[in-house]
Design an enzyme around this catalytic site. Structure first.
Site, PDB file in Angstrom:
ATOM      1  N   GLU A  91       0.835  -1.207   0.000  1.00  0.00           N
ATOM      2  CA  GLU A  91       0.000   0.000   0.000  1.00  0.00           C
ATOM      3  C   GLU A  91       0.866   1.252   0.000  1.00  0.00           C
ATOM      4  O   GLU A  91       0.361   2.359   0.130  1.00  0.00           O
ATOM      5  CB  GLU A  91      -0.918   0.003   1.227  1.00  0.00           C
ATOM      6  CG  GLU A  91      -2.165  -0.839   1.049  1.00  0.00           C
ATOM      7  CD  GLU A  91      -1.880  -2.293   0.735  1.00  0.00           C
ATOM      8  OE1 GLU A  91      -1.182  -2.946   1.511  1.00  0.00           O
ATOM      9  OE2 GLU A  91      -2.345  -2.778  -0.317  1.00  0.00           O
ATOM     10  N   ASN A 136      -1.026  -7.466  -4.123  1.00  0.00           N
ATOM     11  CA  ASN A 136      -1.718  -6.609  -5.078  1.00  0.00           C
ATOM     12  C   ASN A 136      -0.762  -5.664  -5.806  1.00  0.00           C
ATOM     13  O   ASN A 136       0.293  -5.330  -5.281  1.00  0.00           O
ATOM     14  CB  ASN A 136      -2.765  -5.770  -4.341  1.00  0.00           C
ATOM     15  CG  ASN A 136      -2.120  -4.875  -3.299  1.00  0.00           C
ATOM     16  OD1 ASN A 136      -1.678  -5.347  -2.258  1.00  0.00           O
ATOM     17  ND2 ASN A 136      -2.038  -3.583  -3.570  1.00  0.00           N
ATOM     18  N   ASP A 187      -7.822  -4.910  -5.065  1.00  0.00           N
ATOM     19  CA  ASP A 187      -6.871  -5.271  -4.007  1.00  0.00           C
ATOM     20  C   ASP A 187      -6.985  -6.741  -3.628  1.00  0.00           C
ATOM     21  O   ASP A 187      -7.021  -7.098  -2.461  1.00  0.00           O
ATOM     22  CB  ASP A 187      -7.031  -4.389  -2.755  1.00  0.00           C
ATOM     23  CG  ASP A 187      -5.983  -4.733  -1.687  1.00  0.00           C
ATOM     24  OD1 ASP A 187      -4.831  -5.004  -2.068  1.00  0.00           O
ATOM     25  OD2 ASP A 187      -6.325  -4.748  -0.497  1.00  0.00           O
TER      26      ASP A 187
END
Lengths: 605, 398
Positions: A207, A291, A333
């Site tokens: 992230e 992801n 995601d």
């Protein structure tokens, strides 16, 4: 627990003794498939527990059976320990030579407890003095998923992206290697797997615009021997002459560059924070990647290889043997870092080397682990982002209405980013032929947004709001991987099942709930046989061992946390459903059901 | 990039450790015949401890002697919230070791100033005097981080600006409060060879290095980037101007003895010791935006408070600069704590929130003064303060 000792366990279906009771929780199909010729490919953890999953194949199956369906109802607490860190206790203890080892969440203390003494007193605690700045870049709580034991050393990773070997007898540091760089957002949360003389560990931080990788360290010294990235040119991904992709879309040079807009692969994610499996016969490791970044798919047109993929690699030099992208151009995601359970079973009556992968996508994948071919992909929870997988291409058939895009709110996507199952590992019993999957039924609204890359801060690009799906929120699913269907399920109306699962030769399956119940169910029917309310929500993985007294024990962490569980913390407010990367909407009631904890429970008869 | 003189926030950081509090017994109210009431940290050498072994203990004795009184201590750990628990609760009248100009109190004239220093092994890295020294990025550098309730120390920002990022290790300033001297760990790390250079607040480094053979302490010269020099005063309650004047006179009168104490404790002091005006609290007036501006000063009210357009802009900056990624789309928390609730680790005033944004905080909050203008910081602050109010722009749907 070494490969040479991996005597092949041939277990014919042993269910001669009792015909299973009519399953109470069955929703879909009938009784378990008759199990024939399940062949386990690595030694089981007989009495001790040296590896994160117990065995290399990640079955989380124990041959211990003194605790079984007939007596598990009498299970009681034998001792408890506290790590003193009230954050998410993911992972599981190890047991080696009469000592139980526990890695705490950050600051990643390593505790050793003497199982030969009453109450299992502490022998020592090792403090790695991990850099506290790593706390602010950890996306989803400051968790740690455990350690491996090998060569007299406990090997684990710290949140500040170091791998550390500690002398299992003395608690003294043997070596420490900086694997990642916290200043660009890299952390480590996974449990390293030791394979022969290699320590296999990867980076977290998908992230934060990191470029994911996995490394092989030398077991004796900690020296880095190889590093394989999951984006970028083949030389970085360690794709060479020995690489054979099964599907055409995975063939070609430098796909880790050409499936991205210019240079976007440099910030493209593809981290490794779940579980690594090892097949000692094929001499290959298997693991999945996370992801792509950012979460805004319009900022990275293309397949975004090799994110959300499964890799097979040579553990000695890291060379990739095959890779298969589970989610090309992910826009929800859907990390695919979940466990890969390695079992040999007949497929269409032919013995085959299989890999079971229950994905965040909500599909349960069965792959041929020698080639990466997808043999089956069927949903184990409600799914609407794709209608099915096309086995000819290995790619999903995506519902265009559920494709996310910048500045458009796409509603009602199932499953949510947290998946139909998170990293919390399933267990496979060769006695039933079933995979026990800790599942979620959470859906979401997803709006991709523009985002700026600022090193060390989230590179997210999405505004997400999650909420429970229809009917139930969590479910322990007993899945027949050969028939590709659910045999029974135990539903949880409150929360997702966010713990791992343990299956034993006593035909008992153990798991925990986010409101703190630790449960034992019948492996054949799902009937609840025993339960105990622990002090905090359970997000760890049960394990079992034989004590120095010859008796069988079960251990589990009780300490709510992790991405979804952190909503129980006072530092997260329920009135912003988009908070904590969107999970607050799905978990807003959790503070009423549990509160932070830090306890290791040990149960026995 | 200019990190400017941003002393206030920097001092806050050292204040958390350097502060020595003083007070009389908890049950007395005010005034003279009860002695000099000082609140102090019972375990904070070289500043103070319960055995009276710190240099602030010694200076308190000098002041009490001048008043013909005895020092009466109330012990309180120098952590967040202790002004509330000590000086403002009326259990003491004097707090020592307060950064000159600190807003929460009235401060006296400064009785010493010190600076951040380098600690190195003798014979290694000779001539190291500035944070932009080109050798630093290739050395392993240690710094204090201020534990659970503090922030990052000022030199870290300057080091980062000159390329020392990956090679910096943090050592807890507070550590385990049960340890005898938690800050000594950083200095000992130089001796052990764990790090090559320690960057530490002068009084700590001087004291602990003097007990460790083979170490060299060198004051860090101020550069264009930043002054790392801070002036230290006594603190009294804001309305206690009479006591302030009395203490000012004593500090002047007993200056030679105070200097002797500081020398005995090896407190590094810049040459221009008693110079001039305190550099604190000068602060940038809010005005035309400029990147890298000095952090907003606490005494200043938020110029954008209750300005609805500014709230909208603050909301946009909150998203564009990834605040939302850590603190939640609407501030509900996640990687970083919730900004919607009533819990404020570093203070809830606009100025304190702005300071947290500008300077960064422990456990990973970046220092945004490098990327945001003063005006942007104030507008983000205004947006944060509007959460859960009718003025909140784009409130979360439920």
């Amino acid at each position: 627990m070494r490969a040479a000792a991996a005597s092949l366990l041939l277990l014919a279906s042993a269910c001669a003794r009792d015909s299973p009771a009519p399953p109470r929780h069955v929703l879909d199909s009938g009784s378990p498939a008759p199990v024939t010729d399940v062949r386990l490919i690595s030694a089981l953890p007989d009495g001790e527990w040296h590896l994160p999953a117990g065995d290399y194949a990640n079955t989380r199956f124990s041959p211990l059976d003194s605790i079984n369906t007939s007596n598990v109802a009498r299970l009681k607490v034998v001792t408890t320990m506290s790590t003193g860190i009230p954050r998410g206790h993911e992972g599981q203890p190890l047991v080696v030579g009469g000592t139980l080892y526990v890695v705490s969440p950050f600051p990643n203390l390593l505790y050793a407890y003497d199982l030969t003494q009453p109450g299992a007193p502490q022998k020592w605690v090792f403090d790695p003095r991990a850099d506290p700045r790593s706390v602010g870049i950890a996306c989803c709580d400051v968790v740690n998923r455990g350690a491996s034991y090998a060569d007299g050393k406990i090997i684990y990773a710290t949140l500040d992206a170091h791998a550390i070997a500690v002398d299992a007898a003395t608690g003294r540091e043997v070596w420490r290697t900086r694997v990642g760089n916290i200043n660009v957002g890299e952390t480590i949360t996974m449990a390293p797997l030791v394979v022969k003389n290699r320590v296999i560990v990867g980076s977290s931080g998908g992230e934060l615009g990191v470029r994911g990788y996995i490394v092989g360290l030398d077991l004796a010294t900690g020296r880095e021997v190889w590093r394989a990235f999951h984006t970028g040119p083949d030389t970085d991904v360690l794709i060479g002459p020995g690489f054979r992709a099964h599907y055409a879309s995975a063939q070609g040079r430098d796909l880790g560059v050409s499936t991205w807009p210019a240079d976007k692969w440099r910030l493209g994610g593809g981290t490794v924070w779940g579980w690594v499996s090892y097949d000692p016969e094929l001499d290959l490791i298997f693991y999945g990647t996370g992801n792509p970044g950012p979460w805004n798919p319009d900022m990275r047109k293309g397949d975004n290889k090799w994110t959300s993929s499964i890799f097979a690699r040579d553990p000695d030099d890291g060379a990739a043997r095959w890779a298969h992208q589970i989610v090309p151009h992910d826009m929800w995601d859907y990390d695919e870092i979940m466990e890969n359970v390695l079992v040999d079973m007949p497929w269409n009556d032919t013995p085959r080397k299989l890999l079971f992968h229950p994905g965040r996508t909500g599909f349960m994948f069965v792959l041929d682990r020698t080639t990466g071919e997808v043999l089956s992909a069927e949903p184990f929870q409600p799914v609407n982002w794709a209608t099915r997988y096309d086995l000819a291409t290995g790619r999903p058939v995506v519902d265009p209405a559920k494709m996310t895009a910048q500045d458009r709110v796409v509603r009602g996507i199932c499953p949510s980013s947290t998946g139909a199952k998170e990293f919390n590992p399933s267990a496979f019993s060769p006695r039933t032929g079933l995979l026990y999957i800790p599942a979620h039924n959470t859906c979401m609204d997803y709006e991709a947004t523009e985002v700026n890359y600022i090193a060390g801060t989230p590179f997210l690009g999405a505004s997400v709001k999650m909420y429970p799906g229809e009917g139930h929120h969590g479910e322990l699913v007993a899945w027949d991987p050969i028939r590709a269907r659910k045999v029974w399920g135990v539903k949880d109306t409150l929360f997702p099942i966010y713990s791992g699962v343990l299956a034993t030769a006593g035909d008992v399956v153990f798991y925990g709930t986010m409101d703190g119940w630790f449960k034992a169910v019948d492996a054949r029917t799902g009937n609840e046989l025993w339960s105990f309310k622990t002090g905090s929500g359970i997000v760890g993985n049960p394990m079992t061992y034989r004590g120095s007294d010859g008796r069988q024990y079960i251990a589990i962490y009780s300490g709510i946390g992790g991405w979804m569980g952190a909503v129980a913390y006072p530092t997260i407010s329920e009135d912003d459903p988009y908070a904590a990367l969107g999970v607050v909407g799905a978990m807003k009631d959790i503070k009423r059901h549990t509160s932070p904890g830090s306890t290791v429970y040990v149960f026995g008869l | 990039m200019s990190l400017g003189c941003r002393p206030w926030q920097g001092v806050l950081v050292l204040f958390a450790s350097a502060l020595v509090l003083a007070a009389t017994s908890r049950h007395t109210t005010t005034s003279g015949d009860h002695g000099l009431r000082v609140c102090a940290d019972p375990n904070n050498l070289p500043f103070s401890n319960e055995a009276g072994e710190g240099f602030e203990n010694a200076i308190a004795e000098i002041i009490a002697d001048d008043l013909g009184q005895r020092v009466r201590y109330t012990w309180w750990p120098s952590r967040r919230g202790f002004f509330r628990a000590t000086l403002h609760a009326g259990v003491c009248d004097v707090v020592m070791g307060v950064p000159a100009g600190l807003d929460a109190v009235t401060t006296t004239e400064s009785y010493y100033s010190s600076t951040y220093v380098f600690v190195t092994r003798a014979g290694e890295t000779p001539g190291l005097t500035t944070l932009d020294d080109p050798r630093l990025p290739s050395r392993v550098i240690g710094l204090h981080v201020v534990g659970d309730d503090g922030a990052r120390v000022p030199p870290e920002h300057v080091l980062a600006a000159h390329g020392s990022v990956d090679n910096v290790r943090g050592y807890s300033l507070f550590g385990n409060y049960g340890w005898p001297s938690p800050p000594a760990e950083l200095i000992d790390a130089v001796r052990r060879g764990e790090i090559d250079v320690a960057v530490a607040w002068g009084p700590l480094a001087g004291y602990f290095s003097a007990r460790t053979p083979g170490l060299v302490v060198t004051p860090i010269s101020s550069t264009a980037d930043a002054s790392l020099e801070f002036e230290i005063s006594l603190g009294v309650r804001r309305d206690d101007q009479r006591r302030r004047a009395q203490l000012d006179a004593i500090l002047r009168r007993r200056a030679p003895e105070i200097r002797a104490v500081l020398d005995r404790f090896h407190v590094p002091r810049p040459d221009a010791q008693q110079a001039s005006v305190p550099k604190t609290l000068v602060g940038d007036p809010p005005g035309p935006a400029r990147v890298g501006a000095v952090a907003p000063e606490p005494p200043l009210p938020n110029p954008f408070a209750k300005n609805l357009e500014a709230l909208q802009r603050g909301r946009r900056f909150f998203v564009a600069y990834n605040c939302a990624g850590c603190h939640g789309d609407h501030g509900g928390g996640g990687m970083g704590p919730s900004l919607r609730d009533h819990l404020w680790i570093y203070g809830s005033s606009d100025a304190q929130i702005a300071a947290s944004i500008a300077e960064g905080r422990a456990f990973g909050m970046p220092a945004w003064s490098r990327m945001l203008t003063t005006d942007q910081i104030w507008q983000i602050t205004a947006y944060i303060k509007s959460m859960r109010t009718p003025e909140e722009p784009s409130p979360p749907d439920r």
